[in-house]
Design an enzyme around this catalytic site. Structure first.
Site, PDB file in Angstrom:
ATOM      1  CE  LYS A   1      -1.394  -4.866   3.191  1.00  0.00           C
ATOM      2  NZ  LYS A   1      -1.714  -5.931   2.672  1.00  0.00           N
TER       3      LYS A   1
ATOM      4  CE1 TYR B   1      -3.992  -2.832   5.525  1.00  0.00           C
ATOM      5  CE2 TYR B   1      -3.413  -0.676   5.063  1.00  0.00           C
ATOM      6  CZ  TYR B   1      -3.827  -1.778   4.721  1.00  0.00           C
ATOM      7  OH  TYR B   1      -3.852  -1.962   3.265  1.00  0.00           O
TER       8      TYR B   1
ATOM      9  CB  SER C   1      -0.886  -0.136   1.278  1.00  0.00           C
ATOM     10  OG  SER C   1      -1.532   0.964   1.293  1.00  0.00           O
TER      11      SER C   1
HETATM   12  P1  NAD Z   1     -10.776  -7.173   1.050  1.00  0.00           P
HETATM   13  O1  NAD Z   1     -11.190  -7.258   2.336  1.00  0.00           O
HETATM   14  O2  NAD Z   1     -12.035  -6.957   0.107  1.00  0.00           O
HETATM   15  O3  NAD Z   1     -10.191  -8.684   0.451  1.00  0.00           O
HETATM   16  C1  NAD Z   1      -9.235  -9.165   1.405  1.00  0.00           C
HETATM   17  C2  NAD Z   1      -9.713 -10.815   1.399  1.00  0.00           C
HETATM   18  O4  NAD Z   1      -8.771 -11.286   2.002  1.00  0.00           O
HETATM   19  C3  NAD Z   1     -11.143 -10.998   1.890  1.00  0.00           C
HETATM   20  O5  NAD Z   1     -11.837 -11.820   0.978  1.00  0.00           O
HETATM   21  C4  NAD Z   1     -10.934 -11.673   3.067  1.00  0.00           C
HETATM   22  O6  NAD Z   1     -11.735 -12.732   3.702  1.00  0.00           O
HETATM   23  C5  NAD Z   1      -9.652 -12.226   2.990  1.00  0.00           C
HETATM   24  N1  NAD Z   1      -8.696 -12.677   4.120  1.00  0.00           N
HETATM   25  C6  NAD Z   1      -8.346 -11.632   5.122  1.00  0.00           C
HETATM   26  N2  NAD Z   1      -7.583 -12.433   5.939  1.00  0.00           N
HETATM   27  C7  NAD Z   1      -7.154 -13.944   5.542  1.00  0.00           C
HETATM   28  C8  NAD Z   1      -6.772 -15.081   6.024  1.00  0.00           C
HETATM   29  N3  NAD Z   1      -6.145 -14.752   6.812  1.00  0.00           N
HETATM   30  N4  NAD Z   1      -6.657 -16.091   5.211  1.00  0.00           N
HETATM   31  C9  NAD Z   1      -7.662 -16.009   4.262  1.00  0.00           C
HETATM   32  N5  NAD Z   1      -8.313 -15.091   3.535  1.00  0.00           N
HETATM   33  C10 NAD Z   1      -8.032 -13.890   4.170  1.00  0.00           C
HETATM   34  O7  NAD Z   1      -9.622  -6.182   0.715  1.00  0.00           O
HETATM   35  P2  NAD Z   1      -9.231  -5.482  -0.783  1.00  0.00           P
HETATM   36  O8  NAD Z   1      -9.551  -4.063  -0.689  1.00  0.00           O
HETATM   37  O9  NAD Z   1      -9.544  -6.512  -1.861  1.00  0.00           O
HETATM   38  O10 NAD Z   1      -7.691  -5.652  -0.301  1.00  0.00           O
HETATM   39  C11 NAD Z   1      -6.927  -6.639  -0.816  1.00  0.00           C
HETATM   40  C12 NAD Z   1      -5.331  -6.461  -0.469  1.00  0.00           C
HETATM   41  O11 NAD Z   1      -4.870  -5.163  -0.820  1.00  0.00           O
HETATM   42  C13 NAD Z   1      -5.120  -6.226   1.229  1.00  0.00           C
HETATM   43  O12 NAD Z   1      -4.109  -7.081   1.726  1.00  0.00           O
HETATM   44  C14 NAD Z   1      -5.123  -4.747   1.472  1.00  0.00           C
HETATM   45  O13 NAD Z   1      -4.441  -4.772   2.735  1.00  0.00           O
HETATM   46  C15 NAD Z   1      -4.296  -4.406   0.093  1.00  0.00           C
HETATM   47  N6  NAD Z   1      -4.700  -2.973  -0.105  1.00  0.00           N
HETATM   48  C16 NAD Z   1      -6.165  -2.484  -0.170  1.00  0.00           C
HETATM   49  C17 NAD Z   1      -6.161  -1.267  -0.512  1.00  0.00           C
HETATM   50  C18 NAD Z   1      -7.523  -0.864  -0.697  1.00  0.00           C
HETATM   51  O14 NAD Z   1      -7.909   0.547  -0.712  1.00  0.00           O
HETATM   52  N7  NAD Z   1      -8.661  -1.602  -1.012  1.00  0.00           N
HETATM   53  C19 NAD Z   1      -5.125  -0.278  -0.599  1.00  0.00           C
HETATM   54  C20 NAD Z   1      -3.825  -0.781  -0.576  1.00  0.00           C
HETATM   55  C21 NAD Z   1      -3.665  -2.102  -0.194  1.00  0.00           C
HETATM   56  C1  UD1 Z   2      -7.149   5.153   3.504  1.00  0.00           C
HETATM   57  C2  UD1 Z   2      -6.032   4.453   4.462  1.00  0.00           C
HETATM   58  C3  UD1 Z   2      -4.732   4.119   4.056  1.00  0.00           C
HETATM   59  C4  UD1 Z   2      -5.117   3.212   2.892  1.00  0.00           C
HETATM   60  C5  UD1 Z   2      -5.881   3.716   1.863  1.00  0.00           C
HETATM   61  C6  UD1 Z   2      -6.144   2.761   0.447  1.00  0.00           C
HETATM   62  C7  UD1 Z   2      -6.908   5.517   6.552  1.00  0.00           C
HETATM   63  C8  UD1 Z   2      -6.641   6.676   7.701  1.00  0.00           C
HETATM   64  N1  UD1 Z   2      -5.857   5.716   5.594  1.00  0.00           N
HETATM   65  O1  UD1 Z   2      -6.432   6.364   3.308  1.00  0.00           O
HETATM   66  O2  UD1 Z   2      -4.051   3.451   4.995  1.00  0.00           O
HETATM   67  O3  UD1 Z   2      -3.665   2.888   2.159  1.00  0.00           O
HETATM   68  O4  UD1 Z   2      -7.076   4.268   2.277  1.00  0.00           O
HETATM   69  O5  UD1 Z   2      -7.339   3.045  -0.107  1.00  0.00           O
HETATM   70  O6  UD1 Z   2      -7.994   5.236   6.558  1.00  0.00           O
HETATM   71  N2  UD1 Z   2     -12.430  11.676   2.908  1.00  0.00           N
HETATM   72  C9  UD1 Z   2     -13.503  12.581   3.451  1.00  0.00           C
HETATM   73  N3  UD1 Z   2     -14.639  11.939   4.135  1.00  0.00           N
HETATM   74  C10 UD1 Z   2     -14.907  10.786   3.990  1.00  0.00           C
HETATM   75  C11 UD1 Z   2     -13.899   9.713   3.643  1.00  0.00           C
HETATM   76  C12 UD1 Z   2     -12.412  10.358   3.438  1.00  0.00           C
HETATM   77  O7  UD1 Z   2     -13.257  13.496   3.141  1.00  0.00           O
HETATM   78  O8  UD1 Z   2     -15.947  10.327   4.484  1.00  0.00           O
HETATM   79  C13 UD1 Z   2     -11.268  12.173   2.517  1.00  0.00           C
HETATM   80  C14 UD1 Z   2     -10.176  11.744   3.310  1.00  0.00           C
HETATM   81  O9  UD1 Z   2      -9.707  12.479   4.385  1.00  0.00           O
HETATM   82  C15 UD1 Z   2      -8.844  11.762   2.191  1.00  0.00           C
HETATM   83  C16 UD1 Z   2      -9.785  11.254   0.955  1.00  0.00           C
HETATM   84  O10 UD1 Z   2     -11.197  11.410   1.346  1.00  0.00           O
HETATM   85  O11 UD1 Z   2      -8.524  13.108   1.799  1.00  0.00           O
HETATM   86  C17 UD1 Z   2      -9.523   9.850   0.701  1.00  0.00           C
HETATM   87  O12 UD1 Z   2      -9.688   9.173   1.749  1.00  0.00           O
HETATM   88  P1  UD1 Z   2      -9.930   7.258   1.863  1.00  0.00           P
HETATM   89  O13 UD1 Z   2     -10.858   6.917   1.020  1.00  0.00           O
HETATM   90  O14 UD1 Z   2     -10.154   7.086   3.448  1.00  0.00           O
HETATM   91  O15 UD1 Z   2      -8.545   7.121   1.720  1.00  0.00           O
HETATM   92  P2  UD1 Z   2      -6.894   7.566   2.502  1.00  0.00           P
HETATM   93  O16 UD1 Z   2      -7.129   8.712   3.166  1.00  0.00           O
HETATM   94  O17 UD1 Z   2      -6.033   7.689   0.961  1.00  0.00           O
END
Ligand code: NAD
Ligand code: UD1
Length: 329
Positions: free
Chosen positions: A152, A148, A124
């Protein structure tokens, strides 16, 4: 080529399953369904017309994972499984360290034991901490603000150390910026449990009337209009970035930013969402959210150069697809 997708029933994993299947790979999904539903994989099969094999497995459970590696000879793994709610990680640090780090260790251990050489990890942009944007892969990682984020950074370090001593192990650490949107079929997308933490799902739920009003967290940041700036990337572009990374994997550890390289403010995102979907979003400006940074966007030149990949979809596409999915579900 058979790819193990951990967390494949989740938001990004399911879209990546589609991209992998469409690129001709076969996939096996291992997920404990902690934050997802198995029916998502039925939708993946509908979209692609291809089968997905599913195992209800916790990736921290070595015995079950071992059985899976005995059953299938994987050509690579994509490790999405993880918990991702930043606020929850502050409340329950042990849960996050246990789940996110042990899953990485256990999976990597099985890969080495069974000779699986290709490993793609979901990292991330949060690992950059307060580094100034545009964020570059070579920047020193700054202390994170949440458990969290630490999981990572630690997982990245574990995989880097492994790559150093296992000459055939090929690892891609993919640092995602802000994935949003949904597959254009509207069959799969983001379905947060309860009140969403992230901006786009909050917007779609306000638009739907499930939530009354959007809160804009601060308008006094040093940005274009005072609101937070992020690099939103369409989840299908992100999924395609994984296929590109898998195809270009070579022994050693490579780090890539997966973003668009463009920043969008909260007010700009609201305006685009309203315009393309013909909707009005009630919102109010409130105090800053603790821990938030002013802006976060990627330098994407490395991924473009080395993976021959770049995000193609616009912020308007992201808003259209996110809303289509919300309406459809
Ligand atoms: P998500 O929660 O939709 O998907 C994660 C999946 O992993 C889920 O289906 C959950 O059931 C499964 N899971 C969790 N722990 C597990 C375990 N111990 N064994 C087996 N399955 C398990 O999340 P996502 O948004 O699809 O994110 C996927 C990955 O990307 C995560 O590692 C997350 O940290 C990373 N990531 C997500 C974002 C984001 O904004 N969505 C941003 C940066 C990184
Ligand atoms: C969040 C996570 C970050 C993760 C990223 C991935 C937090 C503190 N950080 O960050 O660790 O890697 O998602 O997707 O949760 N905002 C509003 N109103 C809302 C929600 C958000 O104004 O109800 C604003 C936030 O202040 C920010 C932007 O929207 O400026 C995006 O927010 P968000 O979607 O939560 O993502 P990140 O802040 O980037």
């Amino acid at each position: 080529m058979l790819i193990l997708v951990t967390g494949g029933a989740g938001y990004i994993g399911s879209h990546t399953c589609v991209a992998l299947l469409e690129a001709g790979y076969s996939v096996v999904v291992a997920d404990n369904l902690a934050n997802s539903n198995k029916t998502v994989l039925v939708e993946v099969e509908k979209i692609t017309g291809k089968k997905v094999q599913f195992y209800l497995i916790d990736v921290t459970d070595e015995a079950n994972l071992d059985r899976l590696f005995k059953t299938h000879q994987f050509d690579g793994v994509m490790h999405f499984a993880g918990l991702k709610a930043v606020g929850e990680s502050v409340e329950k640090p042990l849960l996050y360290y246990h789940n996110n780090i042990l899953s990485t260790i256990t999976l990597a251990k099985k890969c080495l034991e069974y000779g699986v050489k290709h490993f793609v990890f979901s990292s991330s942009a949060t690992v950059y901490g307060e580094n100034p944007s545009p964020l570059l892969e070579t920047m020193e990682l700054l202390p994170r603000t949440s458990p969290y984020g630490e999981t990572k950074a630690i997982s990245e370090q574990i995989l880097k150390d492994l790559g150093r001593v296992n000459e055939h192990f090929a690892v891609a650490l993919l640092r995602y910026f802000n994935p949003v949107g949904a597959h254009q079929s509207a069959l799969i997308g983001e379905k947060p449990d309860g009140v969403p933490n992230n901006l786009m799902p909050f917007i779609t739920q306000v638009a739907r009337g499930k939530l009354k009003k959007l809160r804009v967290f601060g308008n006094d940041y040093p940005t274009i209009d005072g609101t937070g700036v992020r690099d939103y990337i369409h989840v299908c572009d992100l999924a395609e970035g994984h296929v590109a990374a898998l195809e270009k994997l070579k022994p050693g550890v490579c780090i890539y930013n997966l973003g668009t390289g463009r920043g969008t403010s909260v007010l700009e995102l609201i305006e685009t969402f309203e315009r393309v979907n013909g909707l009005k979003l009630p919102y109010e400006i409130t105090a800053r959210r603790p821990g938030d940074i002013a802006e976060c966007y990627a330098d994407v030149s490395k991924a473009k150069r080395e993976l021959c990949w770049q995000a193609r979809r616009t912020v308007a596409d992201m808003c259209l697809d996110a809303w289509r999915f919300e309406e459809n579900n």
